[in-house]
Design an enzyme around this catalytic site. Structure first.
Site, PDB file in Angstrom:
ATOM      1  N   HIS A 210      45.363 -75.964 -25.308  1.00 48.16           N
ATOM      2  CA  HIS A 210      46.426 -76.194 -24.419  1.00 48.16           C
ATOM      3  C   HIS A 210      47.062 -76.496 -23.412  1.00 48.16           C
ATOM      4  O   HIS A 210      47.366 -76.402 -22.537  1.00 48.16           O
ATOM      5  CB  HIS A 210      47.531 -74.611 -24.836  1.00 48.16           C
TER       6      HIS A 210
ATOM      7  N   TRP B 282      50.481 -74.279 -40.812  1.00 43.93           N
ATOM      8  CA  TRP B 282      51.823 -74.560 -39.936  1.00 43.93           C
ATOM      9  C   TRP B 282      50.494 -76.387 -39.033  1.00 43.93           C
ATOM     10  O   TRP B 282      49.589 -76.652 -39.257  1.00 43.93           O
ATOM     11  CB  TRP B 282      51.835 -73.597 -38.569  1.00 43.93           C
TER      12      TRP B 282
ATOM     13  N   ASP C  18      44.589 -69.444 -27.475  1.00 46.38           N
ATOM     14  CA  ASP C  18      45.377 -68.869 -28.577  1.00 46.38           C
ATOM     15  C   ASP C  18      44.836 -70.669 -29.748  1.00 46.38           C
ATOM     16  O   ASP C  18      44.308 -71.012 -28.426  1.00 46.38           O
ATOM     17  CB  ASP C  18      46.516 -68.921 -28.756  1.00 46.38           C
ATOM     18  N   GLU C  19      44.662 -69.856 -30.606  1.00 49.20           N
ATOM     19  CA  GLU C  19      44.487 -71.860 -30.841  1.00 49.20           C
ATOM     20  C   GLU C  19      43.232 -72.684 -30.812  1.00 49.20           C
ATOM     21  O   GLU C  19      43.736 -74.037 -30.500  1.00 49.20           O
ATOM     22  CB  GLU C  19      45.432 -72.382 -31.341  1.00 49.20           C
ATOM     23  N   LEU C  20      41.944 -72.389 -30.092  1.00 53.39           N
ATOM     24  CA  LEU C  20      40.978 -73.348 -29.795  1.00 53.39           C
ATOM     25  C   LEU C  20      40.967 -73.543 -30.839  1.00 53.39           C
ATOM     26  O   LEU C  20      39.905 -73.305 -31.381  1.00 53.39           O
ATOM     27  CB  LEU C  20      40.218 -72.465 -29.103  1.00 53.39           C
TER      28      LEU C  20
END
EC number: 3.2.1.52
Lengths: 578, 578
Positions: free
Chosen positions: A269, A312, A353-355
């Site tokens: 991010h 997602w 998150d979401e690495l």
């Protein structure tokens, strides 16, 4: 509530709803009318009161004068007119601290370490007209008590009254972290929008703003020594939080009993950092972000779908910090060192998150460093996070992270790290099993953005990845202790509702958040049971939440109606099984 | 657009998006920069122009001055600065009517019978700086052309410019009925909220406000001779539309090219009439509305679920007009006679959805009348509707009804009756098969309230009956001619997006409607194909719809962002298959 049958017989009215939210842990009410005297006054019996306590008293006195909220019944309280006309007059509320209490400012108390803030208070409103009293062992407790006192009153033709005196409250929160997260990176929110949100949060005794200030799309915060990040990464020169803005916001929050946990999400991010430091970011321009989705995985955001049954959407733009690089580590440590100075809070989040680890597999620069240092990717990640957290800890801060840092990576974290569980409420148990403290932020209960459609082009049949809409009724059923052992319950710090702002701006901030986000405020203040011991339930809560929405509206928040006004004025008449 | 490759080479810019919405039927653009002269002026070359045309010109001139909308590109148009600096200056736009055109006011033209209103116009903006011209054969056409002209311009450091001159538009709507329905009965909206909505509607050339003014929950409209309905049925004395308010709204709408079709829904959705006339309403107090749902059907709202695969919630309060009663018929005829006088529109809707016939089976009074008159329930219903429509027709009005009046009842309706299809888009074919004219209002495409959760207590897992949220992308794919024969296509008048307001109020009116409702405005203006003949598609439309949202925001509408600003500034970069 006691004797209410007698009361309604007396007043010829429908059952009264005491519009308290969150409902206190212990509450006793009577059946008498009581009104505020024309010269009603809040007296602060605290020697040398901190300025923010005096300001809180003034605000409270003002709300009581200007709320002008009528009772939510068909006659708007007209049937109470005789009782109100003859009611005793309350001339004052007296605030005092218990002897020996430290006289800190509200802000000092509100920014103490989680678990050490004192918020309990005791409020007594006699039916006779004798002075009401509010006592606490902290200024923050007095603030919480004032918020309760404000909610006791209704307007009838200019008289400010209750029909449930005497009222006695002994109150203390079940959990210290009662939060709301705002993402100011997908779309920008002015300082005034954030302040308005802080006001509403304080009215329902929320204690924590989680400020997700930056993300892949924009970097709106000016940080001393790192001004190029906002200069090149903010949406425009007017869409920036200056250091003065930050100071303004944390002060405003603190005075209202709210601590501000800032999040600098990393190493994922972070695409926007490439605008100022192209060398620091892998995969930023390497390939269109969406190529991955069309079957040719390259160097892109990869959602962690392993524990979810649903896909997602990937989110543009791609790009993640080259965390294995010494230059990037130095940059990050320096940045966090400055960020830590800007925020008085004890907690700072480094996100995590979401690495997408595949990005680094294909990043030649990262691979060269790993080869040179003899580390694997997870070792390098652990070193990066430890360096980041090290600089926070050197400044007395507690680090917070998203759940992946604990559940999906081999990162060494100190035991006091706070872990935010977001992917699913089911993941809390796994975090607890690793003995970390938990903040509940589950997408399946608390994501305020779900159900508003898919914002990624270009599939007309697509819906939001976390459909359906999370109703207040659903959020309200959340059990903070579900799937935890007795021994693990002390790990739960609380929780938060969250607004990711891909499709939000100041235009819909209030209506998407309020009164919905009040649901978790009660879950985490009141805990599992209503005063009297019955379990919390939405049917009991609805009339009180209507009250919250209408009182917020009176104070300038664009809170939405939960039902037709016909229903709001007729408690219970619009329930399916009434 | 022609020559745009040459343009972008010249200006060194990303592809320009012409922010026209709805996109004209025929459009040619060039590659030259053109800016407005400081003394730019709109000249009205119409002898004795109607006041509302002069006012429209003034509004338009003002929007052009105050929009100050920058181009939605990363540099916000800075790369155009040289071209703009050297651009020719446009000094005037000249409006004229084609010779022989009747000089009606905009309002007169906009309230003509559907299909007879003239909305076409021709707009030419030369690249040279020579006067731009707007011609039409009606004042309404000139208004539509002004709306297009306003959308051509962007701001760059105080200059108002386009980079796509010359621009040539020949335009006419595909369908006359391009509507928005607002329910002001579940929750109340102030006159100012309705006017703000009318403004936004006019900017995207919408032609029809469908005002669902009353329903079971409240009766906010004052009707001469029937003042007790609002007096007893409005939510409060301040939540009322007076005759002057109605006049104000229809005038404001008409001046903006919008006709107001009022709906007095009957004989269902009329419970609130029992407040003034308890004898006129069956089942109002007979039993709790929700008993039916718990397995004991009595006298309640019964949803018409026969043609839907899904259940939807019953809605309180119960109560329906005793349409078989002569007194109720007299009341209804008198009421509609007055309502018809209040609205200049040619169309008035008598609603007719969700009639629960079981209610009357158990209503002794209705059964007695049926026995006495020898009618069955459907015969009585037909007589009631014919009486209602008869009084409308006597005043020159065309009646409109919801689809059930045609598909579920044996009601005799005149052939010119307009039928609104709402339960499912699939029902249009059945209405067309009966040879009625159609307004598309399908819940599966156009219901703006879907997906925001269930408002009926008390099931925490419940979602809205018409989940999921209807995205603009979904609405935009609507095909007005689907499943119709060639011969039936002339029956389609257009369509509307709808806001039922169980969970809406002025607090979320703008964000729940805009820019989403613009999607149907383009579907029904532009028709199936873009200028040039390619089919309409959401990927092409998205950048233009961003433009709509941001221009609306500049004009004070709280339109929501469809994506992060990062995406809005980078057309195409956030599409999944870009």
């Amino acid at each position: 509530m006691k004797h209410h049958v007698a009361l309604f017989a007396l007043l010829g009215s429908v059952p009264a709803t005491l519009g308290l939210w969150p409902i206190p842990r212990s509450l006793e009410t009577g059946t008498s009318a009581l009104k505020l005297a024309a010269n009603f006054n809040i007296e602060l019996d605290v020697p040398n009161p901190p300025a923010d306590l005096s300001a809180a008293v003034s605000r409270s006195a003002n709300y009581i004068k200007t709320d002008n909220l009528e009772r939510l019944v068909v006659d708007r309280g007209a049937s109470n007119s005789t009782a109100v006309a003859h009611a005793p007059q309350l001339k004052s509320l007296v605030l005092s601290l218990e002897s020996g209490s430290p006289v800190r400012s509200i802000m000092e108390e509100a920014t103490l370490e989680l678990g050490t803030r004192r918020e309990e208070y005791k409020l007594d409103v006699p039916a006779s007209g004798a002075s009401a009293t509010l006592t606490a062992n902290s200024t923050l407790g007095l603030l919480r008590g004032l918020s309760t006192f404000e909610q006791l009153w209704y307007d009838l033709s200019g008289e400010t009254y209750t029909i449930q005196a005497p009222i006695s409250v002994v109150d203390t929160p079940a959990y210290p972290f009662r939060g709301f997260m705002l993402d100011t990176a997908r779309n920008y929110f002015a300082v005034s929008d954030i302040k308005r949100t802080l006001d509403a949060m304080s009215w329902v005794k929320m204690s924590q703003l989680h400020w997700h200030v930056v993300d892949s799309q924009s970097f709106p915060i000016q940080i001393t020594g790192f001004m190029d990040l906002a200069e090149k990464g903010a949406y425009s020169s007017s869409m920036i939080y200056t250091p003065e803005d930050v100071q303004d916001i944390v002060q405003y929050a603190g005075e209202r009993g709210i601590d501000v946990m800032v999040e600098i999400d990393m190493p994922g991010h972070t695409a926007i950092i490439s605008e100022a430091h192209p060398d620091f970011v892998a995969c930023a321009e390497a390939s269109p972000w969406a190529t991955f989705a069309s079957g040719e995985p390259q160097c892109l955001m990869k959602p962690l779908i392993s524990r979810l049954d649903t896909l997602w959407p990937l989110e543009p733009p791609a790009g993640q910090l080259r965390f294995a690089s010494a230059a990037v580590q130095n940059f990050t440590v320096g940045l966090l060192n400055e960020v830590a100075k800007m925020f008085p809070s004890n907690i700072v989040s480094t996100g995590g998150d979401e690495l997408n680890t595949e990005c680094y597999t294909e990043d030649a620069e990262t691979q060269a460093i790993l080869q040179e240092t003899g580390q694997d990717l997870e070792q390098a990640l652990s070193g990066f996070i430890q360096a980041a957290h090290g600089t926070l800890k050197a400044q007395g801060k507690t680090p917070a992270v998203w759940e992946e840092m604990v559940l999906d990576h081999n990162v060494t974290l100190s035991n006091d790290t706070v872990v935010l569980v977001w992917i699913s409420s089911m993941d809390a148990a796994a975090v607890a099993a690793k003995n970390f403290r938990i903040v509940h932020a589950p997408s399946d209960y608390f994501y305020l953005d779900c159900g508003a459609g898919e914002w990624i082009g270009s599939d007309p049949e697509a819906n939001s990845w976390c459909d359906p809409f999370k109703t207040w009724q659903k959020s309200y059923t959340f059990d903070p202790l579900a799937n935890l052992t007795e021994a693990q319950t002390s790990l739960v710090l609380g929780g938060e509702q969250l607004l990711w702002t891909e499709q939000s701006s100041p235009a819909n901030l209030d209506p998407i958040v309020w009164p919905r986000a009040a649901s978790s405020a009660e879950v985490f203040w009141t805990g599992a049971t209503l005063p009297g011991g019955k379990p919390r339930n939405g049917t009991e809560a609805l009339p009180r939440l209507h009250d919250v929405a209408f009182r917020m509206a009176q104070r300038g928040i664009r809170a939405i109606p939960l039902q037709p006004l016909w229903c709001a004025l007729r408690p219970g008449k619009c329930n399916l099984n009434s």
